[in-house]
Scaffold this active site. Structure first.
Site, PDB file in Angstrom:
ATOM      1  CD  GLU A 263       3.818  10.263  -4.891  1.00 14.35           C
ATOM      2  OE1 GLU A 263       5.005   8.850  -5.380  1.00 14.35           O
ATOM      3  OE2 GLU A 263       3.387  11.326  -5.079  1.00 14.35           O
ATOM      4  CB  CYS A 297       6.113   2.365  -3.296  1.00 11.55           C
ATOM      5  SG  CYS A 297       6.288   3.678  -1.973  1.00 11.55           S
TER       6      CYS A 297
HETATM    7  P1  NAD Z   1      -2.868  -1.660  -7.423  1.00 13.17           P
HETATM    8  O1  NAD Z   1      -3.153  -0.925  -8.573  1.00 13.17           O
HETATM    9  O2  NAD Z   1      -3.888  -3.284  -7.091  1.00 13.17           O
HETATM   10  O3  NAD Z   1      -4.548  -1.089  -6.555  1.00 13.17           O
HETATM   11  C1  NAD Z   1      -4.172   0.223  -5.696  1.00 13.17           C
HETATM   12  C2  NAD Z   1      -5.208   0.976  -5.849  1.00 13.17           C
HETATM   13  O4  NAD Z   1      -5.828   1.685  -7.011  1.00 13.17           O
HETATM   14  C3  NAD Z   1      -6.164   0.339  -5.042  1.00 13.17           C
HETATM   15  O5  NAD Z   1      -6.967   1.107  -4.345  1.00 13.17           O
HETATM   16  C4  NAD Z   1      -7.498  -0.469  -6.565  1.00 13.17           C
HETATM   17  O6  NAD Z   1      -8.385  -0.375  -6.172  1.00 13.17           O
HETATM   18  C5  NAD Z   1      -7.099   0.666  -7.359  1.00 13.17           C
HETATM   19  N1  NAD Z   1      -7.447   1.111  -8.515  1.00 13.17           N
HETATM   20  C6  NAD Z   1      -7.160  -0.226  -8.849  1.00 13.17           C
HETATM   21  N2  NAD Z   1      -8.106  -0.226 -10.928  1.00 13.17           N
HETATM   22  C7  NAD Z   1      -8.288   1.337 -10.588  1.00 13.17           C
HETATM   23  C8  NAD Z   1      -8.738   1.761 -11.388  1.00 13.17           C
HETATM   24  N3  NAD Z   1      -9.098   1.373 -12.905  1.00 13.17           N
HETATM   25  N4  NAD Z   1      -9.381   3.068 -11.308  1.00 13.17           N
HETATM   26  C9  NAD Z   1      -9.436   3.592  -9.891  1.00 13.17           C
HETATM   27  N5  NAD Z   1      -8.470   2.791  -9.016  1.00 13.17           N
HETATM   28  C10 NAD Z   1      -8.217   1.403  -9.640  1.00 13.17           C
HETATM   29  O7  NAD Z   1      -1.931  -2.022  -5.924  1.00 13.17           O
HETATM   30  P2  NAD Z   1      -1.716  -2.112  -4.853  1.00 13.17           P
HETATM   31  O8  NAD Z   1      -1.071  -3.745  -4.924  1.00 13.17           O
HETATM   32  O9  NAD Z   1      -2.647  -2.360  -3.659  1.00 13.17           O
HETATM   33  O10 NAD Z   1      -0.304  -1.560  -3.925  1.00 13.17           O
HETATM   34  C11 NAD Z   1       1.113  -1.899  -4.889  1.00 13.17           C
HETATM   35  C12 NAD Z   1       1.184  -0.815  -5.508  1.00 13.17           C
HETATM   36  O11 NAD Z   1       1.432   0.335  -5.444  1.00 13.17           O
HETATM   37  C13 NAD Z   1       3.064  -1.207  -6.088  1.00 13.17           C
HETATM   38  O12 NAD Z   1       3.182  -1.087  -7.324  1.00 13.17           O
HETATM   39  C14 NAD Z   1       4.032  -0.164  -5.236  1.00 13.17           C
HETATM   40  O13 NAD Z   1       5.228   0.194  -5.504  1.00 13.17           O
HETATM   41  C15 NAD Z   1       2.865   1.260  -5.345  1.00 13.17           C
HETATM   42  N6  NAD Z   1       3.268   1.599  -3.994  1.00 13.17           N
HETATM   43  C16 NAD Z   1       3.668   2.854  -4.321  1.00 13.17           C
HETATM   44  C17 NAD Z   1       3.511   4.125  -3.900  1.00 13.17           C
HETATM   45  C18 NAD Z   1       4.193   5.749  -3.762  1.00 13.17           C
HETATM   46  O14 NAD Z   1       4.636   6.102  -3.811  1.00 13.17           O
HETATM   47  N7  NAD Z   1       5.551   5.380  -5.026  1.00 13.17           N
HETATM   48  C19 NAD Z   1       3.318   3.686  -1.899  1.00 13.17           C
HETATM   49  C20 NAD Z   1       2.916   2.392  -1.439  1.00 13.17           C
HETATM   50  C21 NAD Z   1       2.694   1.892  -3.249  1.00 13.17           C
END
Ligand code: NAD
Length: 513
Positions: A263, A297
């Site tokens: 997502e 998002c």
């Molecule tokens: P992010 O990608 O920085 O982090 C999200 C999660 O992934 C965190 O828990 C982070 O620690 C983890 N993570 C990062 N790299 C990883 C790896 N290599 N292995 C395992 N885990 C890892 O995102 P963010 O800044 O927290 O959130 C914003 C983003 O999330 C935006 O792009 C937004 O659009 C998206 N988002 C999407 C949805 C959806 O349902 N499509 C919902 C909410 C947010």
């Protein structure tokens, strides 16, 4: 902090910010810049131990009848109801969304728990006509195992609930790695679920602790995130976050032939046709672009506006933006809180600068709207409207998701042109059209219309209901969670054929021996 809030975040990992060492994550209030509390980062060894415990308890959880699992989820949903206000306040405090939205997020958790309770009696399979006499063929759904949940900062509780409430009734156990920006809300939600699991006599496993159905692990990407996605003990990784993160997760999980439910980021647009109800357009766009300070998002990032109404829409929005009260998200009357951190503010600044250098015009907010808050504690910015010159190709900056309240306005002449620009970006999460024409609406919802997972008519891009499957296409990752038949992602499909004859006929009429 109220006593209830203190109680909700009570945990052996949590301490006062003053006691924090390098081994701690400090959770900051983005509205004030003040630390709220510190949480000790867990190690890879602790992660491994959690997976072992959740795997062990899975063996018995999967054998508990689904409606009984549903009964426990019902109690957890009721506990969320009981703590709705303080949990909503905590969401606001830790991730900066206004209280109404913080509470809305907890309501989403309650809603999905209710949905999951109903689902616990509806995990239906199929009966299929067999080609062989006196044979019965069925398709049934089995629990999958322990699943890994990785969540983003901006929906610190709802994303977990979407996954965990469904996974729990499906018979899975889970290990949750929340964003390290929002560890306290994760602790609070898990505490609520554990309180229910400790005080019940429906599920009393011979080996293990019922709380390990809802496992939590707080740690860095290096110590927890990477080991988690590579872990063959987790058959499914449900990951919510940026496209960058999703690509990495998809690659690693795919490399071990595991399943991933991704997502990821959006770049959502609203098409506004000449016959749109402009009052509705302004209201829908305001919530979509300014709500949650543009950190959803599904936030509206692009307006594709018919040339006959574009000036009116821009005027209406400029007027509406002036009335947006920016301030502490916990205070009454605030419509827009802060961005999550300084990095997010700097990302917004650089996108605005890039837009200007790519020939766009800043209509409100902009770098000045960021500078205005330079001496104010907290990560405040003004919502920004950027006008893209008519006929210009799509600026590069617009193709990326900047997680901030920037709205790019384009002028279009036809629905054909609008659809082409609409589908030109890499992301494919949410989309909308405002029109009073059935033909325009029908086309938008047709196979040659929006290419997104969510397509709305006369509703903005933001604020989905839990009853539908949520997710998007292309770089948004293709995952679906929440309502509809998304539960199937948390189970394994099994085709079973039973022979109740005294013969051994083979499929395809093959004679053998
Ligand atoms: P992010 O990608 O920085 O982090 C999200 C999660 O992934 C965190 O828990 C982070 O620690 C983890 N993570 C990062 N790299 C990883 C790896 N290599 N292995 C395992 N885990 C890892 O995102 P963010 O800044 O927290 O959130 C914003 C983003 O999330 C935006 O792009 C937004 O659009 C998206 N988002 C999407 C949805 C959806 O349902 N499509 C919902 C909410 C947010």
């Amino acid at each position: 902090m109220t006593t209830t809030l203190t109680h909700l975040i009570q945990h052996p990992l949590v301490c006062e910010p003053s006691e924090a060492t390098d081994d701690h994550i400090i959770s900051y209030n983005p509205a004030t810049g003040e630390p709220i509390a510190a949480v000790r980062k867990q190690t890879t060894e602790e992660y491994n131990a959690q997976v072992e415990r959740s795997n062990a308890v899975f063996k018995e959880w999967r054998m508990l009848p689904a409606p009984k699992r549903g009964e426990l989820v019902r109690r957890i949903g009721n506990a969320f109801r009981e703590y709705e206000q303080p949990l909503g306040e905590l969401v606001s405090m830790e991730c900066g969304k206004i209280l109404a939205e913080g509470i809305g997020e907890v309501v989403e958790c309650i809603d999905i728990a209710d949905f999951a309770v109903g689902l616990s009696r509806q995990l239906y399979g199929l009966t299929i006509a067999s080609e062989r006499p006196r044979h019965q063929m069925i398709e049934q759904w089995q629990p999958l195992g322990t699943i890994g949940i990785i969540s983003a900062f901006n929906f610190p509780v709802a994303v977990w609930a979407w996954n965990s409430m469904l996974a729990a009734v499906c018979g899975d156990t889970m290990v949750w790695k929340p964003s390290d920006i929002t560890p306290l809300t994760a602790i609070a939600m898990t505490n609520v679920a554990h309180e229910v699991m400790r005080n019940q006599d429906i599920f009393t496993p011979e080996h293990g602790d019922p709380c390990d159905v809802f496992g939590l692990i707080i740690g860095t990407v290096e110590a927890v995130g990477e080991p988690m996605i590579a872990d063959r003990r987790l058959p499914l990784i449900s990951a919510t976050g940026s496209c960058r993160m999703g690509k990495r997760v998809g690659e690693v999980v795919g490399g071990r032939l595991g399943r991933s439910l991704l997502e990821l980021g959006g770049n959502n647009a609203i098409i506004i046709m000449e016959d749109a109800d402009l009052d509705m357009v302004i209201r829908g766009t305001l919530f979509g672009a300014v709500g949650t300070a543009g950190q959803r998002c599904t936030s509206t990032r692009r307006l594709l506006c018919h040339e006959s109404v574009v000036d009116k829409v821009v005027d209406g929005l400029l007027n509406a933006y002036k009335q947006v009260n920016i301030g502490n998200p916990l205070e009454d009357g605030t419509l827009m809180g802060p961005l999550i951190n300084e990095v997010a503010v700097e990302n917004m600044r650089s996108s605005i600068e890039q837009a200007t250098s790519e020939g766009c015009e800043i209509l409100c907010g902009g770098v000045e709207g960021i500078e205005r808050f330079a001496d104010t504690p907290g990560n405040y910015v003004e919502p920004t409207i950027v006008r893209v010159p008519k006929g210009a190709s799509m600026p590069e900056v617009v193709k990326e998701e900047t997680f901030a309240p920037i709205l790019y306005v384009f002028t279009i002449e036809t629905l054909d042109e609008a659809l082409e620009m609409h589908n030109e970006v890499d992301q494919g999460l949410s989309s909308a059209i405002f029109t009073n024409s059935m033909r325009n609406a029908g086309r938008f919802l047709s196979p040659e219309g929006s290419d997104c997972g969510i397509a709305n008519v006369n509703i903005g891009t933001s604020g989905a209901e839990i009853g539908g499957a949520f997710g998007g296409e292309k770089d948004t990752g293709g995952g679906r969670e929440s309502g509809s038949d998304s539960w199937k992602a948390y189970m394994r499909r099994q085709t079973c054929t039973s022979n109740w004859s005294a013969d051994m006929p083979l499929a395809q009429g093959i004679e053998f021996g």
